[in-house]
Motif scaffolding. Structure first.
Motif, mmCIF file in Angstrom:
data_model
loop_
_atom_site.group_PDB
_atom_site.id
_atom_site.type_symbol
_atom_site.label_atom_id
_atom_site.label_comp_id
_atom_site.label_asym_id
_atom_site.label_seq_id
_atom_site.Cartn_x
_atom_site.Cartn_y
_atom_site.Cartn_z
ATOM 1 N N THR A 15 3.422 10.696 0.013
ATOM 2 C CA THR A 15 4.613 10.424 0.819
ATOM 3 C C THR A 15 5.373 11.706 1.102
ATOM 4 O OG1 THR A 15 4.790 8.226 -0.180
ATOM 5 C CG2 THR A 15 6.727 9.072 0.945
ATOM 6 N N VAL A 16 5.499 12.548 0.084
ATOM 7 C CA VAL A 16 6.204 13.814 0.255
ATOM 8 C C VAL A 16 5.491 14.700 1.270
ATOM 9 C CG1 VAL A 16 6.880 15.952 -0.910
ATOM 10 C CG2 VAL A 16 7.234 13.749 -2.039
ATOM 11 N N THR A 30 10.781 5.290 9.241
ATOM 12 C CA THR A 30 9.487 4.583 9.232
ATOM 13 C C THR A 30 9.120 4.170 7.816
ATOM 14 O OG1 THR A 30 8.751 5.846 11.154
ATOM 15 C CG2 THR A 30 7.052 4.762 9.846
ATOM 16 N N LEU A 31 9.325 5.047 6.846
ATOM 17 C CA LEU A 31 9.042 4.693 5.448
ATOM 18 C C LEU A 31 9.940 3.552 4.980
ATOM 19 C CD1 LEU A 31 8.614 8.265 3.907
ATOM 20 C CD2 LEU A 31 6.818 6.598 4.406
ATOM 21 N N LEU A 32 11.173 3.530 5.455
ATOM 22 C CA LEU A 32 12.094 2.458 5.071
ATOM 23 C C LEU A 32 11.705 1.116 5.666
ATOM 24 C CD1 LEU A 32 15.584 4.243 5.289
ATOM 25 C CD2 LEU A 32 14.324 3.570 3.237
ATOM 26 N N VAL A 33 10.938 1.139 6.756
ATOM 27 C CA VAL A 33 10.461 -0.122 7.345
ATOM 28 C C VAL A 33 9.636 -0.903 6.331
ATOM 29 C CG1 VAL A 33 8.889 -1.101 9.074
ATOM 30 C CG2 VAL A 33 10.522 0.674 9.729
ATOM 31 N N PHE A 34 8.868 -0.175 5.508
ATOM 32 C CA PHE A 34 7.992 -0.820 4.524
ATOM 33 C C PHE A 34 8.692 -1.061 3.187
ATOM 34 C CE2 PHE A 34 5.298 1.974 7.204
ATOM 35 C CZ PHE A 34 4.627 0.975 7.896
ATOM 36 N N ALA A 43 4.554 9.472 9.402
ATOM 37 C CA ALA A 43 4.982 8.654 8.262
ATOM 38 C C ALA A 43 4.192 7.353 8.188
ATOM 39 C CB ALA A 43 6.475 8.352 8.378
ATOM 40 N N ALA A 44 3.753 6.826 9.335
ATOM 41 C CA ALA A 44 2.980 5.585 9.361
ATOM 42 C C ALA A 44 1.510 5.805 9.017
ATOM 43 C CB ALA A 44 3.100 4.919 10.729
ATOM 44 N N GLY A 45 1.106 7.055 8.829
ATOM 45 C CA GLY A 45 -0.271 7.335 8.443
ATOM 46 C C GLY A 45 -1.162 7.803 9.567
ATOM 47 N N GLN A 88 0.828 -1.200 0.000
ATOM 48 C CA GLN A 88 0.000 0.000 0.000
ATOM 49 C C GLN A 88 0.866 1.255 0.000
ATOM 50 O OE1 GLN A 88 -2.636 -0.332 3.336
ATOM 51 N NE2 GLN A 88 -3.753 -2.068 2.483
ATOM 52 N N ILE A 89 1.956 1.213 0.790
ATOM 53 C CA ILE A 89 2.854 2.364 0.821
ATOM 54 C C ILE A 89 3.536 2.555 -0.517
ATOM 55 C CG2 ILE A 89 4.972 3.270 1.869
ATOM 56 C CD1 ILE A 89 2.628 3.535 3.672
ATOM 57 N N ALA A 90 3.968 1.411 -1.113
ATOM 58 C CA ALA A 90 4.684 1.482 -2.392
ATOM 59 C C ALA A 90 3.786 2.003 -3.497
ATOM 60 C CB ALA A 90 5.232 0.106 -2.756
ATOM 61 N N ASP A 91 2.494 1.642 -3.455
ATOM 62 C CA ASP A 91 1.566 2.063 -4.498
ATOM 63 C C ASP A 91 0.994 3.455 -4.260
ATOM 64 O OD1 ASP A 91 1.971 -0.327 -5.742
ATOM 65 O OD2 ASP A 91 0.233 -1.317 -4.820
#
Length: 430
Positions: free
Chosen positions: A16-17, A57-61, A116-118, A7-10
């Motif tokens: 994200t920015v 946090t973004l790198l976690v996904f 970052a996690a939403g 979901q994060i990647a898509d």
């Protein structure tokens, strides 16, 4: 975890920015007060810490080493905070003050992680509350230093009531009395205890500042929240200051007036523009209760006397619990009455609901009226029954007081309120 990563990647690039930008902005917001206070870590440091939390946090996904980096980043912030705390202890200018900055840095890191996690709302809330705590440093210290032993104990007791016991209670249970199953809501019953304690603390602060006139403020505005809980506060008040019983009686009358104002606002306000005629039938009887309550309250207490009234403590835990026990008994008998009335179940429900909150019964009647299930007469009767029930239950609770003058006055003046509403109703019908 894989689904979240997809979901994060898509997600769109701009989303994200925006999260990264928001994390940096909230970090700057947190660091603003630290910069203004000329601490060793300010706007830039806090913003970078929040950005670091957001990136990791973004790198976690996105990466297998993301979780490791996230934990490592948190540890680095903690280490930096410890170093600042040690520096503060060694510095004559900032001795004992750097600990707040150190903890704030960790909060900034957490805000970046949340955003970052939403968890946008949660992150903003944490940032705003944390900044508020930093800004109100002087006020909070003065408040804490000014508390007496009794006030401090009452504050802790209230915190236990509201934040420890209430959340662990079940929402609903079923009790069996004489072969009849009675649904009870422990959280609602305990919430009444919390309300009594909360209004008691507010009453203590207001009365300590404004004297007898403060009781009127407690009665009316407390009545908007829970008029029944006001009785519990006034019972405690009269136990501490028997000579102020007239003010306590007036406060209960004003709580009844506030309750009637609230019910009238619901009855009229929620039927405007509903497609059904406005429930004007409720205006006269409830208006009569309001006018009589204000008139009697103005007559019974000397509001020109504004001298200070000394109270022993903000509230009594023992009295609050005793009030909750009496309230439970009243609630059980109300539920039994609802079962015994049979075909008059709806009106009995309104009466029983009035024991807890007449607003609930009023709202239910208005909703049924808007939907066409009730006519204007039936809806008005249900609202009046709930209002009458609330007035009666307050008189019954006040009758548990050991002060004869207080309980007799509440009973007599409550009767006047009921009589005024009844006369107004008959006058309109005739």
């Amino acid at each position: 975890m894989n689904e979240i990563a997809l979901q994060i990647a898509d997600a769109p690039l701009d989303e994200t920015v925006v999260r990264i930008a928001l994390a940096g902005a909230l970090g700057m917001f947190l660091g603003l007060e630290r910069e203004w206070s000329q601490k060793s870590a300010g706007i830039r440091t806090f913003s970078l810490i929040s950005l670091l939390g957001a990136v990791f946090t973004l790198l976690v996904f996105e990466s297998e080493i993301g979780e490791t980096l996230l934990v490592l980043g948190g540890l680095l912030v903690i280490v930096q905070g410890v170093l600042l705390a040690v520096q503060g202890l060694l510095s004559a200018d900032e001795a004992g003050l750097s600990l707040t900055t150190s903890v704030s840095m960790l909060v900034a890191y957490g805000v970046g992680v949340l955003v970052a996690a939403g968890f946008i709302i949660e992150g903003v809330t944490v940032a705003v509350l944390s900044s508020l705590l930093l800004v109100l440093k002087r006020e909070l210290h003065e408040f804490a230093w000014g508390l007496s032993h009794e006030e401090m104990r009452s504050t802790i007791e209230f915190s236990i009531l509201a934040f420890v016991i209430y959340p662990v209670l079940p929402a609903k249970v079923t009790a069996e009395v004489g072969g009849i199953e009675i649904p009870l809501e422990p959280q609602v019953i305990w919430l009444m205890v919390v309300a009594v304690a909360g209004i008691g603390i507010a009453n203590y602060a207001i009365v300590s500042t404004y004297g007898g006139r403060g009781i009127a403020v407690t009665g009316f505005f407390g009545g908007l929240a829970s008029s029944t809980a006001v009785v519990g506060t006034m019972l405690d008040h009269v136990n501490q200051r028997p000579e102020a019983a007239s003010y306590a009686v007036a406060a209960i009358l004003l709580a009844n007036a506030a309750m009637a104002v609230r019910n009238l606002a619901i009855a009229v306000g929620f039927t405007i523009g509903s497609g059904s005629p406005v429930l004007l039938e409720a205006i006269v009887p409830l208006g009569a209760v309001i006018l009589v309550a204000f008139a009697v309250a103005a007559w019974t207490a000397d509001w020109g006397e504004s001298g200070p009234i000394e109270l022993e403590s903000p509230f009594s835990l023992k009295n609050a619990l005793a009030f909750g026990a009496v309230f439970l008994v009243v609630l059980v008998f109300g539920s039994l009455a609802e079962t015994w009335f049979g075909t008059l179940g709806f009106y009995a429900t309104a009466v029983a609901s009035g024991f807890v909150s007449s607003a609930g019964a009023t709202t239910s009647a208005v909703v049924l009226y808007r939907g066409g299930q009730l006519g204007p007469a039936e809806a008005t009767i249900a609202i009046l029954l709930a209002t009458v029930s609330s007035i009666v239950v307050k008189a019954l609770l006040a009758s548990t007081s050991s002060n004869d003058g207080f309980r007799n006055q509440v009973a007599v003046y409550s009767g006047l309120l009921l009589l005024g509403g009844a006369v107004a109703t008959v006058a309109i019908v005739v």
